[in-house]
Design a protein around this motif. Structure first.
Motif, PDB file in Angstrom:
ATOM      1  N   CYS A  86      28.820  24.387  -1.612  1.00 19.88           N
ATOM      2  CA  CYS A  86      28.869  25.816  -1.977  1.00 19.88           C
ATOM      3  C   CYS A  86      28.866  25.917  -3.492  1.00 19.88           C
ATOM      4  N   VAL A  87      27.921  26.649  -4.040  1.00 16.05           N
ATOM      5  CA  VAL A  87      27.872  26.747  -5.499  1.00 16.05           C
ATOM      6  C   VAL A  87      27.818  28.207  -5.949  1.00 16.05           C
ATOM      7  N   CYS A  88      28.463  28.426  -7.083  1.00 18.48           N
ATOM      8  CA  CYS A  88      28.414  29.763  -7.675  1.00 18.48           C
ATOM      9  C   CYS A  88      27.118  29.853  -8.485  1.00 18.48           C
ATOM     10  N   LEU A  89      26.236  30.750  -8.099  1.00 15.71           N
ATOM     11  CA  LEU A  89      24.928  30.821  -8.762  1.00 15.71           C
ATOM     12  C   LEU A  89      24.475  32.274  -8.937  1.00 15.71           C
ATOM     13  N   PRO A  90      24.960  32.912 -10.013  1.00 12.75           N
ATOM     14  CA  PRO A  90      24.445  34.257 -10.306  1.00 12.75           C
ATOM     15  C   PRO A  90      23.009  34.105 -10.804  1.00 12.75           C
ATOM     16  N   TRP A  91      22.087  34.825 -10.231  1.00 15.37           N
ATOM     17  CA  TRP A  91      20.666  34.636 -10.552  1.00 15.37           C
ATOM     18  C   TRP A  91      20.372  34.879 -12.038  1.00 15.37           C
ATOM     19  N   GLU A  92      21.084  35.845 -12.610  1.00 12.12           N
ATOM     20  CA  GLU A  92      20.763  36.208 -13.992  1.00 12.12           C
ATOM     21  C   GLU A  92      21.176  35.138 -14.994  1.00 12.12           C
ATOM     22  N   SER A  93      22.146  34.288 -14.632  1.00 11.94           N
ATOM     23  CA  SER A  93      22.604  33.304 -15.628  1.00 11.94           C
ATOM     24  C   SER A  93      22.306  31.861 -15.218  1.00 11.94           C
ATOM     25  N   ALA A  94      21.654  31.664 -14.068  1.00 13.13           N
ATOM     26  CA  ALA A  94      21.376  30.287 -13.628  1.00 13.13           C
ATOM     27  C   ALA A  94      20.373  29.638 -14.578  1.00 13.13           C
ATOM     28  N   SER A  95      20.719  28.475 -15.088  1.00 12.08           N
ATOM     29  CA  SER A  95      19.812  27.824 -16.055  1.00 12.08           C
ATOM     30  C   SER A  95      18.759  27.014 -15.296  1.00 12.08           C
ATOM     31  N   GLU A  96      17.632  26.779 -15.975  1.00  6.79           N
ATOM     32  CA  GLU A  96      16.548  25.996 -15.342  1.00  6.79           C
ATOM     33  C   GLU A  96      17.032  24.609 -14.965  1.00  6.79           C
ATOM     34  N   ASP A  97      17.806  23.984 -15.867  1.00  8.85           N
ATOM     35  CA  ASP A  97      18.291  22.619 -15.590  1.00  8.85           C
ATOM     36  C   ASP A  97      19.156  22.602 -14.340  1.00  8.85           C
ATOM     37  N   GLU A  98      20.033  23.598 -14.265  1.00 14.87           N
ATOM     38  CA  GLU A  98      20.934  23.677 -13.103  1.00 14.87           C
ATOM     39  C   GLU A  98      20.110  23.828 -11.826  1.00 14.87           C
ATOM     40  N   LEU A  99      19.117  24.698 -11.881  1.00 11.47           N
ATOM     41  CA  LEU A  99      18.318  24.966 -10.676  1.00 11.47           C
ATOM     42  C   LEU A  99      17.497  23.737 -10.285  1.00 11.47           C
ATOM     43  N   ARG A 100      16.931  23.045 -11.281  1.00 10.54           N
ATOM     44  CA  ARG A 100      16.078  21.879 -10.984  1.00 10.54           C
ATOM     45  C   ARG A 100      16.884  20.774 -10.316  1.00 10.54           C
ATOM     46  N   TYR A 101      18.149  20.735 -10.652  1.00  7.84           N
ATOM     47  CA  TYR A 101      19.042  19.708 -10.115  1.00  7.84           C
ATOM     48  C   TYR A 101      19.129  19.780  -8.580  1.00  7.84           C
TER      49      TYR A 101
END
Ligand SMILES: C[S@@+](CC[C@H](N)C(=O)[O-])C[C@H]1O[C@@H](n2cnc3c(N)ncnc32)[C@H](O)[C@@H]1O
Length: 385
Positions: A240-255
């Motif tokens: 379960c991860v906290c992921l607000p779309w507006e602040s999610a970084s590309e690096d975080e998402l690619r992970y």
């Protein structure tokens, strides 16, 4: 009061009555099943069934106000059609009258526990995801306030649809790394774990929704974590991860590098849509070549053996040769057509390929007793990059 006859719990109308009660469907819906069980009348035998299987086993802590409303409607219904109400039902209603205040119902953010039963048809249905019990029951703590947790503490219709979709086509998801955006109460994740996705990652931008989601996963015997290393994790583990779309970084998402992205009822607020589309673009561009052979548990194996090609809904839509790599399945009730068009135009501007699967995807109806939701009200899109 002793009853000389009992209703058979394996009769569809009785199963629907009990399932609708456990899912806390509106009292009128449950009462209509009760009438069906008694051949258009809520006979004493039907009342006895309701007492034995519904009311006496209910947990007042979680269902109190609902029980009170349901019993009141039931008693009025029986009396108004000239029937005799069982003493147990009157006594229980009197107990609720004295022990539960009306304003308990209205308390802001009060929680209830809904038990959603996915009902699998008979043995010959050939459904890959069927448990031996012919029923998959999911327990979900939800809020009575639809807006709590940025709307994430209630069950929305598209998550019921995606759950039926996952259970109808488990082969699409098993052994895949699945990532959900705006996961809310966590129902889709529980179904993904059930069909043995190799990894399930649920995300949401709201912290109270995330806390409620984790609680629901634990209620359903799943372990929760945020430990994302490796593509495969234990099937009973959901991240379960906290992921607000507006602040999610590309690096975080690619992970995350998922194989499949899911989203249920996430297309509703135009101000968030550019952020949601950006998240989808980054996730869809991820390369993931790490999938292994299907992992199956014993129940799942047993069900696989029952496959009969003509009884299983067709999953051809999932094997379009032009679609390679990661795909997203986004299900949505269209409340405002302009919002949907805005989402579709943002997706197009970002070079996403959107296919409308609404007419092609026909999952099994595993929730025939949920009258507040209709598969036909959901639009379903497959998105790829
Ligand atoms: C209408 S609810 C749908 C919940 C769940 N998918 C379902 O169908 O039951 C929308 C969900 O998206 C989440 N959400 C809304 N805006 C978000 C944002 N900007 N970033 C991340 N999550 C968001 C909300 O917290 C909520 O859980």
């Amino acid at each position: 009061m002793a009853m000389d006859k009992e209703l058979d719990l394996s009769v569809p109308s009785c199963i629907h009555l009990l399932s609708a009660f456990l899912a806390m469907e509106p009292p009128d819906v449950v009462i209509s099943f009760a009438r069906e069980c008694g051949g258009d009348s809520i006979t004493e035998i039907v009342q006895s069934f309701i007492w034995n299987h519904c009311i006496s086993k209910a947990d007042v802590k979680w269902q109190g106000p609902y029980l009170k409303r349901f019993l009141k409607k039931l008693i009025v219904e029986i009396e108004s059609s000239g029937g005799v109400v069982l003493d147990e039902l009157y006594e229980q209603y009197a107990f609720y009258m004295t022990s539960l205040q009306d304003d308990d119902v209205a308390k802001e953010n009060s929680r209830v526990l809904k038990r959603i039963s996915f009902l699998f048809p008979d043995e010959s249905s050939g459904i890959l995801s069927c448990p031996k019990s012919r029923k998959l029951e999911v327990q979900l703590q939800c809020s009575l306030n639809m807006l709590e947790g940025d709307t994430g503490c209630s069950i929305w219709p598209s998550s019921l649809f995606l759950s039926e979709f996952i259970l109808s086509f488990p082969e699409i998801f098993s052994n895949k790394c699945c990532f959900e955006v705006g996961s809310g109460v966590g129902l889709v994740g529980i179904c993904l774990a059930h069909v043995k996705a190799s990894k399930v990652i649920l995300s949401d931008g709201n912290l109270s929704t995330l806390a409620n989601m984790k609680l629901n996963l634990e209620l359903n015997h799943l372990r929760t974590g945020t430990h994302l290393l490796g593509h495969h994790t234990n099937c009973n583990m959901v991240n379960c991860v906290c992921l607000p779309w507006e602040s999610a970084s590309e690096d975080e998402l690619r992970y995350f590098s998922p194989d499949i992205i899911l989203g249920a009822d996430v297309v509703y607020d135009p101000s968030y849509l550019p952020h949601l589309v950006r998240v989808l673009v980054v996730l869809l561009k991820c390369e993931n070549s790490d999938s292994e052979e299907v992992q199956t548990g014993s129940e799942f194996d047993a069900c696989q053996r029952k496959v009969t090609s003509n009884a299983t809904p067709n999953a051809e839509f999932s094997s379009d040769p032009s679609v390679k790599g990661c795909v997203a399945y986004i299900a949505s009730v269209v409340r405002n057509i302009d919002t949907l068009h805005y989402f579709l135009s943002l997706a197009k501007q970002s070079n996403l390929v959107v296919t409308d699967l609404t007419e092609k995807v026909k999952p099994f109806t595993f929730l025939p007793y949920v009258k507040s939701y209709k598969q036909s009200s959901i639009r379903m899109f497959r998105i790829s990059y």
